[in-house]
Scaffold this motif. Structure first.
Motif, PDB file in Angstrom:
ATOM      1  N   ASP A 391      70.685 -27.432  33.634  1.00 27.84           N
ATOM      2  CA  ASP A 391      71.997 -28.022  33.402  1.00 27.84           C
ATOM      3  C   ASP A 391      71.957 -29.148  32.377  1.00 27.84           C
ATOM      4  O   ASP A 391      72.880 -29.970  32.321  1.00 27.84           O
ATOM      5  CB  ASP A 391      72.570 -28.549  34.724  1.00 27.84           C
ATOM      6  N   ILE A 396      73.328 -26.309  28.006  1.00 29.00           N
ATOM      7  CA  ILE A 396      74.686 -25.835  28.273  1.00 29.00           C
ATOM      8  C   ILE A 396      75.400 -25.523  26.958  1.00 29.00           C
ATOM      9  O   ILE A 396      76.061 -24.484  26.815  1.00 29.00           O
ATOM     10  CB  ILE A 396      75.460 -26.880  29.095  1.00 29.00           C
ATOM     11  N   ARG A 399      73.640 -22.319  25.204  1.00 26.57           N
ATOM     12  CA  ARG A 399      73.963 -21.016  25.782  1.00 26.57           C
ATOM     13  C   ARG A 399      75.366 -20.545  25.388  1.00 26.57           C
ATOM     14  O   ARG A 399      75.642 -19.338  25.428  1.00 26.57           O
ATOM     15  CB  ARG A 399      73.834 -21.066  27.305  1.00 26.57           C
ATOM     16  N   ARG A 400      76.209 -21.463  24.982  1.00 21.46           N
ATOM     17  CA  ARG A 400      77.563 -21.096  24.582  1.00 21.46           C
ATOM     18  C   ARG A 400      77.667 -20.708  23.110  1.00 21.46           C
ATOM     19  O   ARG A 400      78.640 -20.061  22.700  1.00 21.46           O
ATOM     20  CB  ARG A 400      78.533 -22.232  24.883  1.00 21.46           C
TER      21      ARG A 400
END
Length: 685
Positions: A391, A396, A399-400
């Motif tokens: 996290d 984060i 990964r987007r």
């Protein structure tokens, strides 16, 4: 005639008129032990599939990674801190290049050996092989020419090799004229820029070729990605190939005998699947620790102060960008969300074609100023002391904006030959399960019937999709029955270990039936091991219920606890005439335990091991044991000094009496094992 011990095998043919190219053949390197790791094209392809020209980084599941200036200098010792490799590319005729080759290299190639501004590799090899050694009348100019030949071959044929394959670019040759100035160039950054350039080109669907210093890319992957690297079985003796040379750069450790027992090679689908499923622990972010760097030659860390500079790098017409701020974990620092670099993402489409008489220093002036002030653009961050969390804000964000998987799980396995990848199917299942768990968290403690109905539908639909992705959709037509029925202990039949004719267990059983032997340690241990598995001993020797004057052997098992059963616990009261002693020769408890099965009580010991045996002996109990290292001899002088009384003052059998009792019957029955010993002694006398 020479001595046979001095004879050396000569593998070369007796007549050399056929195999004239032996000196350049692979078998020559194998014989001399100088063969190097071959380029694994499948491995290079798998890495190219994950290279993104937009960020100049590899996009793995664990984050971004690149080959940096640190890798170039540590692995191959190429200088990174210096002048950029740029020049003025003026138009030259074939005659001009012939004169330059004669002055700098010492030979004049024929006109047929040239192609525009390139020289045939075959012509260059012929000259190099024609003079493998310098003559005794060598001058300094001849030494410099030979040195330029080797450097020109390394630069144009290895570090900056192009896709032509059979030609060497002559534009680098004028840069080798001044021997003293050659080392002032940043050959490491030029090599890296050239590799970046071809990685960007090869990542496009229209390309099927790649060039550049591919050994650097392969060794970089072996150093960092554990699922791709082979194992070093034994290091080769480099002294046979490099006599009196000091230790080389770090990449020389792969000059060894390699094993692919735990990995593969030359299989693209396996490499792609391994990278698709790679986890954090399978990528080594810091393979070069400080102790290792300090142990290398000085030239392998001379440019340490610019390893983290965020600047453009050059190689004649090529301009790329070095972005260590996107891979700070490779330097042991914390990774933040990087900022974009103002650079054209289609820069790799430009080349030298149609650009004669170009001064590349003037052409790249806007970027050259950043390199000249490179120390001002060094990236820094806090030291990373903790492992990267899933996290983490960077992950984060990453990964987007990335594409984590390359393989497509929709292809039917029947249509694929050989290895069938499964990492993308695994990723699909994980995403569906993660979505269901996340949705379940949002329901709260008191969900409405409508929310439960929608969640039920979500679980059913996404579960069916998961089965389709892994090609198991037919399972939805049958109940999910994967629970094993409860197995009773009486249904389990442990195998009987047999040894020799009939087996030890069989001979023991027949001897017991004839009444000629007692049950030995193996059966007593089996009876003791009948205690349910959920009982475990604590760290103390706690004694539970003991009745009928039986003795027990207890074993300590640390860090284990037992749960109480419904059976009543009978506290043990030790009789006054009992003595507790340790006996190192304990191997059977038949006469002590008999057929007694211990009750369920607290702190039941583990009977499977006995590091420190503890015995409780009673006067009426007889240990039916025999120490194989302590044989009884009627003529033992020590026994003559002992009391002849059967019992001592306390009423306990004497030591001599105990020895007489501890006669072990022979395995075949009918007599005792001690009789064999007596016969052997009599025979020896």
């Amino acid at each position: 005639m020479a001595n046979n011990s001095e004879y050396k095998l000569d593998p070369d043919p007796l007549e050399l008129d056929v195999l004239t190219g032996q000196l350049t053949h692979r078998s020559q390197d194998i014989w001399e032990g100088t063969n190097r790791p071959a380029i694994d094209r499948s491995l290079i392809t798998a890495l190219v599939e994950r290279w993104r020209p937009e960020t100049h980084t590899f996009h793995f599941r664990t984050g971004e990674a690149i080959v940096t200036l640190q890798d170039v200098e540590v692995l191959y010792g190429l200088p990174v801190n210096g002048d950029p490799v740029l020049g003025n590319e003026t138009i030259k005729t074939i005659g001009d290049w012939q004169n330059i080759c004669q002055r700098l290299l010492g030979f004049i190639p024929s006109r047929e050996d040239f192609k525009t501004n390139s020289l045939k590799v075959a012509a260059f090899n012929v000259y190099m092989l024609s003079q493998p050694e310098l003559p005794n009348t060598t001058t300094q100019d001849m030494i410099n020419q030979k040195a330029r030949c080797y450097m020109f071959w390394m630069i144009a044929g290895m570090l900056m090799a192009d896709t032509s394959g059979g030609y060497l670019k002559l534009m680098y040759l004028p840069m080798l004229e001044d021997i003293d100035k050659i080392g002032s160039y940043s050959w490491g950054s030029a090599t890296l820029a050239y590799l970046y350039h071809f990685l960007c080109k090869a990542s496009q669907t229209t390309q099927n070729e790649i060039a550049g210093f591919l050994p650097l890319l392969q060794i970089w992957a072996w150093e960092r990605v554990t699922v791709l690297s082979p194992q070093i079985v034994a290091k080769k003796d480099a002294r046979t190939a490099f006599v009196d040379f000091p230790r080389g750069p770090h990449a020389t450790r792969w000059f060894a005998h390699l094993s692919w027992t735990n990995t593969t090679k030359h299989v693209l689908k396996v490499y792609r699947d391994a990278l698709d499923s790679m986890i954090e622990e399978q990528f080594i972010w810091e393979p070069y620790l400080d102790d290792l760097i300090e142990s290398l030659p000085v030239y392998c860390h001379a440019g340490r102060n610019i390893w983290r500079v965020r600047v453009p790098i050059f190689c004649w017409n090529v301009v790329e960008v070095h972005l260590p701020d996107r891979v700070m974990r490779q330097f042991g620092l914390q990774q933040a969300i990087p900022t974009p670099f103002p650079f054209d993402s289609t820069h790799f489409r430009h080349d030298r074609r149609g650009r004669p008489n170009t001064n590349w220093e003037l052409e790249h002036a806007q970027w050259l100023s950043l390199w000249n002030q490179r120390l001002q653009y060094s990236c820094d961050a806090p030291v990373n002391h903790e492992p990267f969390r899933y996290d983490d804000p960077y992950l984060i964000w990453f990964r987007r904006i990335t594409r984590l998987v390359i393989g497509n799980p929709n292809s039917r396995p029947q249509s694929q030959q050989g290895y069938v990848p499964n990492s993308t199917s695994y990723e699909t299942i994980v995403r569906h399960i993660h979505s269901m768990v996340d949705e379940a968290k949002t329901l709260g403690d008191n969900p409405s019937y409508e929310a439960l109905y929608m969640f039920r539908k979500m679980v059913r639909d996404q579960g069916s999709d998961c089965l389709k992705y892994v090609h198991e959709a037919d399972r939805v037509h049958v109940p999910a029955d994967y629970r094993r029925d409860m197995v009773q202990p009486t249904q389990l039949h442990p195998p009987v270990r047999r040894r020799g004719k009939g087996g030890v267990a069989g001979r023991r059983e027949r001897a017991v039936e004839r009444g000629q032997a007692h049950v030995e340690m193996d059966q007593a241990t089996e009876n003791a091991q009948a205690v349910p598995e959920d009982y475990q001993a604590t760290s103390d020797y706690n004694i539970g219920s003991i009745s009928r004057d039986y003795t027990h052997e207890f074993t300590q098992a640390s860090n284990m606890t037992y749960q109480l059963s419904q059976t009543d616990i009978t506290p043990y009261v030790m009789p006054q005439n009992l003595q507790i002693s340790s006996h190192p020769s304990l191997s059977s408890l038949e006469n002590v335990v008999g057929n007694y099965q211990p009750q369920n009580f607290e702190n039941v010991p583990n009977f499977t091991s006995s590091p420190v045996p503890m015995i409780i002996e009673t006067p009426d109990a007889i240990n039916n044991l025999e120490d194989p290292n302590n044989q009884v001899d009627d003529n033992d002088p020590k026994d003559a000094n002992e009391d002849d009384d059967t019992n001592n003052q306390d009423g306990e059998p004497s030591r001599r009496e105990k020895r007489k009792i501890k006669l072990k019957p022979c395995g075949t029955g009918g007599h005792y094992a001690i009789q064999h010993v007596k016969k052997k002694r009599a025979k020896n006398k």
